[in-house]
Design a protein around this motif. Structure first.
Motif, PDB file in Angstrom:
ATOM      1  N   ARG A 182       0.844  -1.192   0.000  1.00 39.35           N
ATOM      2  CA  ARG A 182       0.000   0.000   0.000  1.00 39.35           C
ATOM      3  C   ARG A 182       0.880   1.242   0.000  1.00 39.35           C
ATOM      4  O   ARG A 182       1.625   1.469   0.957  1.00 39.35           O
ATOM      5  CB  ARG A 182      -0.893   0.013   1.246  1.00 39.35           C
ATOM      6  N   PRO A 183       0.828   2.051  -1.063  1.00 37.90           N
ATOM      7  CA  PRO A 183       1.592   3.303  -1.050  1.00 37.90           C
ATOM      8  C   PRO A 183       1.098   4.227   0.062  1.00 37.90           C
ATOM      9  O   PRO A 183      -0.100   4.254   0.374  1.00 37.90           O
ATOM     10  CB  PRO A 183       1.309   3.907  -2.434  1.00 37.90           C
ATOM     11  N   ARG A 184       2.022   4.955   0.652  1.00 41.19           N
ATOM     12  CA  ARG A 184       1.687   5.885   1.731  1.00 41.19           C
ATOM     13  C   ARG A 184       2.447   7.192   1.533  1.00 41.19           C
ATOM     14  O   ARG A 184       3.386   7.261   0.737  1.00 41.19           O
ATOM     15  CB  ARG A 184       2.044   5.280   3.092  1.00 41.19           C
ATOM     16  N   VAL A 185       2.035   8.212   2.270  1.00 42.26           N
ATOM     17  CA  VAL A 185       2.825   9.438   2.297  1.00 42.26           C
ATOM     18  C   VAL A 185       4.172   9.094   2.909  1.00 42.26           C
ATOM     19  O   VAL A 185       4.246   8.461   3.972  1.00 42.26           O
ATOM     20  CB  VAL A 185       2.130  10.533   3.141  1.00 42.26           C
ATOM     21  N   ILE A 186       5.247   9.470   2.232  1.00 43.26           N
ATOM     22  CA  ILE A 186       6.593   9.189   2.745  1.00 43.26           C
ATOM     23  C   ILE A 186       7.415  10.477   2.764  1.00 43.26           C
ATOM     24  O   ILE A 186       7.157  11.413   2.001  1.00 43.26           O
ATOM     25  CB  ILE A 186       7.328   8.113   1.914  1.00 43.26           C
ATOM     26  N   ALA A 217       8.941   1.660   2.248  1.00 42.64           N
ATOM     27  CA  ALA A 217      10.275   1.081   2.445  1.00 42.64           C
ATOM     28  C   ALA A 217      11.379   2.086   2.187  1.00 42.64           C
ATOM     29  O   ALA A 217      12.476   1.968   2.741  1.00 42.64           O
ATOM     30  CB  ALA A 217      10.453  -0.129   1.520  1.00 42.64           C
ATOM     31  N   GLN A 218      11.105   3.094   1.368  1.00 46.79           N
ATOM     32  CA  GLN A 218      12.142   4.066   1.023  1.00 46.79           C
ATOM     33  C   GLN A 218      12.631   4.833   2.254  1.00 46.79           C
ATOM     34  O   GLN A 218      13.797   5.210   2.341  1.00 46.79           O
ATOM     35  CB  GLN A 218      11.597   5.042  -0.026  1.00 46.79           C
ATOM     36  N   ASP A 219      11.749   5.045   3.228  1.00 46.02           N
ATOM     37  CA  ASP A 219      12.132   5.797   4.428  1.00 46.02           C
ATOM     38  C   ASP A 219      12.984   4.980   5.394  1.00 46.02           C
ATOM     39  O   ASP A 219      13.429   5.500   6.425  1.00 46.02           O
ATOM     40  CB  ASP A 219      10.881   6.313   5.153  1.00 46.02           C
ATOM     41  N   PHE A 220      13.214   3.701   5.070  1.00 45.13           N
ATOM     42  CA  PHE A 220      14.051   2.848   5.919  1.00 45.13           C
ATOM     43  C   PHE A 220      15.402   2.535   5.291  1.00 45.13           C
ATOM     44  O   PHE A 220      16.257   1.943   5.948  1.00 45.13           O
ATOM     45  CB  PHE A 220      13.337   1.522   6.205  1.00 45.13           C
ATOM     46  N   SER A 221      15.593   2.902   4.029  1.00 46.84           N
ATOM     47  CA  SER A 221      16.801   2.457   3.319  1.00 46.84           C
ATOM     48  C   SER A 221      18.085   2.946   3.983  1.00 46.84           C
ATOM     49  O   SER A 221      19.095   2.243   3.988  1.00 46.84           O
ATOM     50  CB  SER A 221      16.744   2.918   1.861  1.00 46.84           C
ATOM     51  N   TRP A 222      18.061   4.137   4.575  1.00 52.83           N
ATOM     52  CA  TRP A 222      19.263   4.702   5.197  1.00 52.83           C
ATOM     53  C   TRP A 222      19.757   3.865   6.368  1.00 52.83           C
ATOM     54  O   TRP A 222      20.946   3.886   6.699  1.00 52.83           O
ATOM     55  CB  TRP A 222      18.973   6.128   5.670  1.00 52.83           C
ATOM     56  N   LEU A 223      18.860   3.079   6.989  1.00 46.55           N
ATOM     57  CA  LEU A 223      19.236   2.281   8.155  1.00 46.55           C
ATOM     58  C   LEU A 223      20.203   1.162   7.797  1.00 46.55           C
ATOM     59  O   LEU A 223      20.897   0.637   8.670  1.00 46.55           O
ATOM     60  CB  LEU A 223      17.985   1.690   8.807  1.00 46.55           C
ATOM     61  N   PHE A 224      20.264   0.794   6.517  1.00 47.21           N
ATOM     62  CA  PHE A 224      21.139  -0.305   6.117  1.00 47.21           C
ATOM     63  C   PHE A 224      22.607   0.121   6.043  1.00 47.21           C
ATOM     64  O   PHE A 224      23.478  -0.705   5.791  1.00 47.21           O
ATOM     65  CB  PHE A 224      20.667  -0.899   4.792  1.00 47.21           C
ATOM     66  N   ALA A 225      22.864   1.407   6.274  1.00 44.21           N
ATOM     67  CA  ALA A 225      24.252   1.862   6.380  1.00 44.21           C
ATOM     68  C   ALA A 225      24.800   1.655   7.785  1.00 44.21           C
ATOM     69  O   ALA A 225      25.995   1.823   8.017  1.00 44.21           O
ATOM     70  CB  ALA A 225      24.344   3.345   6.010  1.00 44.21           C
TER      71      ALA A 225
END
Length: 315
Positions: A182-186, A217-225
């Motif tokens: 489900r797309p959401r405001v990000i 999921a885009q708002d979590f990508s930075w955590l993989f650093a």
């Protein structure tokens, strides 16, 4: 700005390719952030941020668990618009330092991991009308997948991305089941540089230029650093507990894909700008990523090349 008397300036974390930024301290000890775009594309991003920040009504701002900037002035410079924002005491903290802080705050009122998860969840339950009324993009899952496939083609065209990574990303992008969400405001550009930390607490979230209806999921990508996987996993778990509806099962997989693919996007940007340093950095990071994925077994080991047999001296 009438009545503002600057007395000091500090550096401000930002995307240095697109922006010049600084923190200004005035004679009343108030802080202001100045962002000046370096190119028309960056200027468009600031205009988008202006629109979304205007959409945050006083009532909505009062309900947020963090502050958001207010644009208090602007000035044209070289045909582009420079913006002045309110700013709060505090500073961004390196992601590994955030992980260290989280152990000292865990379970308390200032649990930093819980605050990060809560901030993301808060944005993801914003009404979509905020984005629509600001005339910002609204994407479906399929549109997001198609946009990434187009970027993958551009990455292939550079001839500089390791084949193992290209095959891995193509497989994930062609797995339609991965993109049923489900797309959401990000927020769209969330990372440690956009979290203003003061006394081990998130006081403000900045950098709203990429807001859209898109993939959570885009708002979590930075955590993989972050080198601390427990910190990252805990934020995902806390986020799931705070969301009114359970996120899709592939949230982490897509976030990891975005993190990896961000290196290819950096390469593409460097090629477009003809910036040899950016390209060299991106190529190095992509090679390291592929080697790391092969080492942990995510990618198959590189086949060992057979050396030719020694040719007889009598030949």
């Amino acid at each position: 700005m009438p009545g503002l008397y600057p007395v000091a300036a500090l550096p401000s974390a930002d995307d240095t390719v697109d922006f010049d930024s600084a923190i200004i301290i005035d004679s009343a000890d108030k802080r202001w952030r100045v962002r000046a775009p370096k190119n028309p594309e960056a200027s468009v991003r600031l205009e988008a941020e202006h629109m979304i920040l205007q959409s945050f009504s006083p009532g909505l701002r009062a309900r947020l668990p963090f502050l958001v900037p207010t644009i208090v002035g602007s000035v044209p410079q070289g045909g582009l618009q420079t913006f002045i924002y309110s700013h709060n005491p505090g500073a961004p903290v390196d992601i590994d330092e955030l992980a260290d802080i989280s152990y000292g705050t865990r379970g308390g009122k200032t649990d930093i991991a819980e605050a990060i998860a809560g901030a993301i969840a808060t944005v993801h339950v914003f009404p979509e009308t905020i984005v629509e009324e600001a005339d910002l993009p609204v994407y479906t899952g399929e549109q997001i997948r198609e946009r990434r496939l187009a970027e993958l083609d551009r990455a292939v065209a550079t001839g500089k991305v390791p084949s193992g990574l290209l095959e891995r990303w193509e497989k994930q992008l062609n797995d339609v089941s991965l993109w049923q969400f489900r797309p959401r405001v990000i927020h769209g550009d969330l990372n440690e540089d956009n979290l203003v930390i003061d006394k081990k607490t998130i006081v403000e979230v900045t950098g709203w230029s990429e807001v859209c209806v898109g993939d959570p999921a885009q708002d979590f990508s930075w955590l993989f650093a972050c080198s601390d996987t427990d910190f990252r996993d805990r934020i995902f778990d806390l986020y799931r507990n705070q969301m009114p509806q359970q996120p899709d099962e592939h949230l982490e997989s897509r976030a990891n894909l975005y993190a990896e693919f961000g290196l290819a996007q950096w390469l593409i940007r460097g090629v477009e700008l003809e910036d040899r340093v950016m390209v060299s950095e991106a190529v190095s990071m992509l090679s390291s990523l592929e080697a790391e994925l092969r080492e942990v077994g995510v990618l198959e080991p590189q086949p060992v090349q057979q050396l030719p047999e020694k040719i007889s001296d009598d030949f």
